[in-house]
Scaffold this active site. Structure first.
Site, PDB file in Angstrom:
ATOM      1  N   HIS A 132       1.567 -60.548 -78.917  1.00 19.69           N
ATOM      2  CA  HIS A 132       1.083 -59.319 -79.532  1.00 19.69           C
ATOM      3  C   HIS A 132       0.283 -58.485 -78.513  1.00 19.69           C
ATOM      4  O   HIS A 132       0.549 -57.296 -78.321  1.00 19.69           O
ATOM      5  CB  HIS A 132       0.207 -59.687 -80.748  1.00 19.69           C
ATOM      6  CG  HIS A 132      -0.363 -58.539 -81.486  1.00 19.69           C
ATOM      7  ND1 HIS A 132       0.083 -58.155 -82.733  1.00 19.69           N
ATOM      8  CD2 HIS A 132      -1.345 -57.660 -81.170  1.00 19.69           C
ATOM      9  CE1 HIS A 132      -0.603 -57.102 -83.134  1.00 19.69           C
ATOM     10  NE2 HIS A 132      -1.490 -56.781 -82.213  1.00 19.69           N
ATOM     11  N   GLU A 133      -0.651 -59.142 -77.832  1.00 21.61           N
ATOM     12  CA  GLU A 133      -1.489 -58.424 -76.868  1.00 21.61           C
ATOM     13  C   GLU A 133      -0.681 -57.921 -75.672  1.00 21.61           C
ATOM     14  O   GLU A 133      -0.868 -56.793 -75.223  1.00 21.61           O
ATOM     15  CB  GLU A 133      -2.637 -59.317 -76.375  1.00 21.61           C
ATOM     16  CG  GLU A 133      -3.613 -59.757 -77.466  1.00 21.61           C
ATOM     17  CD  GLU A 133      -4.119 -58.607 -78.311  1.00 21.61           C
ATOM     18  OE1 GLU A 133      -4.273 -57.491 -77.781  1.00 21.61           O
ATOM     19  OE2 GLU A 133      -4.346 -58.811 -79.511  1.00 21.61           O
TER      20      GLU A 133
ATOM     21  N   HIS B 132       1.145 -54.790 -76.535  1.00 21.76           N
ATOM     22  CA  HIS B 132       0.328 -53.577 -76.371  1.00 21.76           C
ATOM     23  C   HIS B 132       0.254 -53.184 -74.895  1.00 21.76           C
ATOM     24  O   HIS B 132       0.426 -52.030 -74.532  1.00 21.76           O
ATOM     25  CB  HIS B 132      -1.124 -53.848 -76.796  1.00 21.76           C
ATOM     26  CG  HIS B 132      -1.358 -53.902 -78.276  1.00 21.76           C
ATOM     27  ND1 HIS B 132      -0.891 -52.930 -79.137  1.00 21.76           N
ATOM     28  CD2 HIS B 132      -2.062 -54.774 -79.031  1.00 21.76           C
ATOM     29  CE1 HIS B 132      -1.296 -53.244 -80.374  1.00 21.76           C
ATOM     30  NE2 HIS B 132      -1.995 -54.352 -80.342  1.00 21.76           N
TER      31      HIS B 132
ATOM     32  N   ASP C 140      -3.981 -52.025 -86.152  1.00 24.07           N
ATOM     33  CA  ASP C 140      -3.184 -51.158 -85.288  1.00 24.07           C
ATOM     34  C   ASP C 140      -2.440 -50.121 -86.125  1.00 24.07           C
ATOM     35  O   ASP C 140      -2.384 -48.942 -85.787  1.00 24.07           O
ATOM     36  CB  ASP C 140      -2.114 -51.963 -84.545  1.00 24.07           C
ATOM     37  CG  ASP C 140      -2.706 -53.020 -83.624  1.00 24.07           C
ATOM     38  OD1 ASP C 140      -3.834 -52.834 -83.164  1.00 24.07           O
ATOM     39  OD2 ASP C 140      -2.010 -54.020 -83.386  1.00 24.07           O
TER      40      ASP C 140
HETATM   41 ZN    ZN Z   1      -2.784 -55.235 -82.041  1.00 25.01          ZN
END
Ligand code: ZN
Length: 366
Positions: free
Chosen positions: A148-149, A152, A224
């Site tokens: 997930h990170e 981004h 988010d």
């Molecule tokens: Zn996020």
């Protein structure tokens, strides 16, 4: 409000982030009537002028840091101006907090002086909250947070108008299980449409990574999505940045953030316009999702190798991330992890995954 991103899937540097990003408008709105003022004086054009209290620029931050550092034992290597340049989007309160955290850290490290290192290590704490070492996370969840990170980070890094990635971590901090911090390289007073679109794609990068890698999505992207939706709504309704709606404002939001009330909206548009706005918001979000998706698909191998390193090291600094993005291995790096000195864990406050901490100054994007 510089896009500093942090994610535990939705932990929140939100407090600080959103706070520092928000524009505080002091206005004599109907929400704060002043009985002592003659109503005639409150006619439009008299007292409804807006006084915007913005976050300080680099010089302002330099001055504020100096005030708070006064009387504190600073080591010779401390460069206040350099700290000021590294903290765009910080409010006065964030800066005061930064100095206090650095002093506490120095004390915990049993130093008699505060070094530059202590200040630097405190920036993350101010941005994303305290580390939570007591939180045990399963390997499976860790992997999801890592993807997930990195989602981004890769999307933001490869878009031309997004702020550079400053740090990626899967160490829980605040209420986040992981975070990605992006910092602007300088103070900015205007935000362009291209920058907003890139920011939206970056915000969606976490969710896209989960979907592509695990064919499954988590609650981690909640914050988010909320932020991306708010940004798009502002683009369409406040800044006239939508082609189909055009250069007009839709609805009028007002309220007083000091009273902690929600913004109220004056509805000055038709049902038809409301539908068109909803459709446009949806279209912009979908387009952002597709942009993030194609970037991640094209860089899937790179993503896998970065995630592998992140799972091992738990935190990647800017230089390390750059090196990995260029396809080099980390062996060529000499960046050393500093031992983390943190206060004992504080009480847990719920959990979210992979929040993106944006510290981009969204000041007056007009
Ligand atoms: Zn996020």
């Amino acid at each position: 409000r510089t896009s500093t991103s942090a994610g535990g899937f939705p932990p929140t540097s939100r407090g600080i982030t959103e706070r520092s990003v928000r524009r505080f408008c002091v206005t004599s709105s109907p929400f704060q009537p002043s009985p002592r003022v003659d109503p005639a004086l409150r006619r439009p054009g008299r007292f409804d002028r807006r006084v915007v209290v913005d976050n300080p620029d680099a010089n302002g931050r330099d001055a504020i840091l100096k005030v708070h550092a006064r009387g504190k034992p600073l080591a010779d290597d401390v460069n206040i101006m350099s700290l000021a340049r590294r903290t765009p989007g910080f409010s006065g309160a964030d800066l005061a907090n930064l100095v206090n955290e650095a002093a506490l850290l120095a004390a915990r490290r049993e130093q008699t002086k505060i070094f530059m290192n202590d200040f630097e290590d405190s920036i993350d704490r101010v941005v994303a909250g305290p580390e939570r070492k007591s939180r045990l996370i399963s390997d499976k969840e860790k992997e999801m947070v890592a993807y997930h990170e990195v989602g981004h980070a890769i999307v933001s890094e490869l878009l031309p108008n997004a702020d550079p990635v400053h740090k990626i971590s899967i160490l829980p901090r605040g209420t986040a299980l992981g975070y990605t911090i992006q910092l602007p390289t300088q103070d900015k007073y205007l935000t362009t449409k291209s920058e907003l679109l890139d920011r939206i794609a970056g915000l969606l990068g976490g969710r896209v990574a989960e979907q592509l890698v695990f064919d499954e999505i988590s609650t981690g992207a909640g914050n988010d999505l909320e932020r991306a939706t708010e940004l798009v709504r502002a683009m369409v309704c406040e800044y006239g940045m939508s082609e189909s709606i055009g250069p007009l404002t839709v609805g009028k939001r007002h309220g007083n953030p000091f009273l902690g009330r929600d913004y109220m909206e004056d509805r000055n548009y038709s049902e038809e316009m409301a539908r068109a706005v909803d459709k446009e918001i949806r279209a912009i979000i979908d387009a952002g999702y597709e942009r993030a998706k194609s970037i991640i698909q094209e860089n899937r191998q790179k993503m896998d190798s970065i995630v592998k390193v992140l799972l091992e090291k738990e935190t990647l600094e800017r230089e390390e991330f750059d090196t990995l993005m260029e396809g080099a291995s980390l062996n060529s790096l000499t960046v050393q992890r500093k031992p983390a000195f943190e206060k004992p864990s504080e009480p847990e406050v719920g959990g979210t995954v992979g929040e993106k901490v944006d510290r981009k100054p969204e000041k007056n994007p007009r």
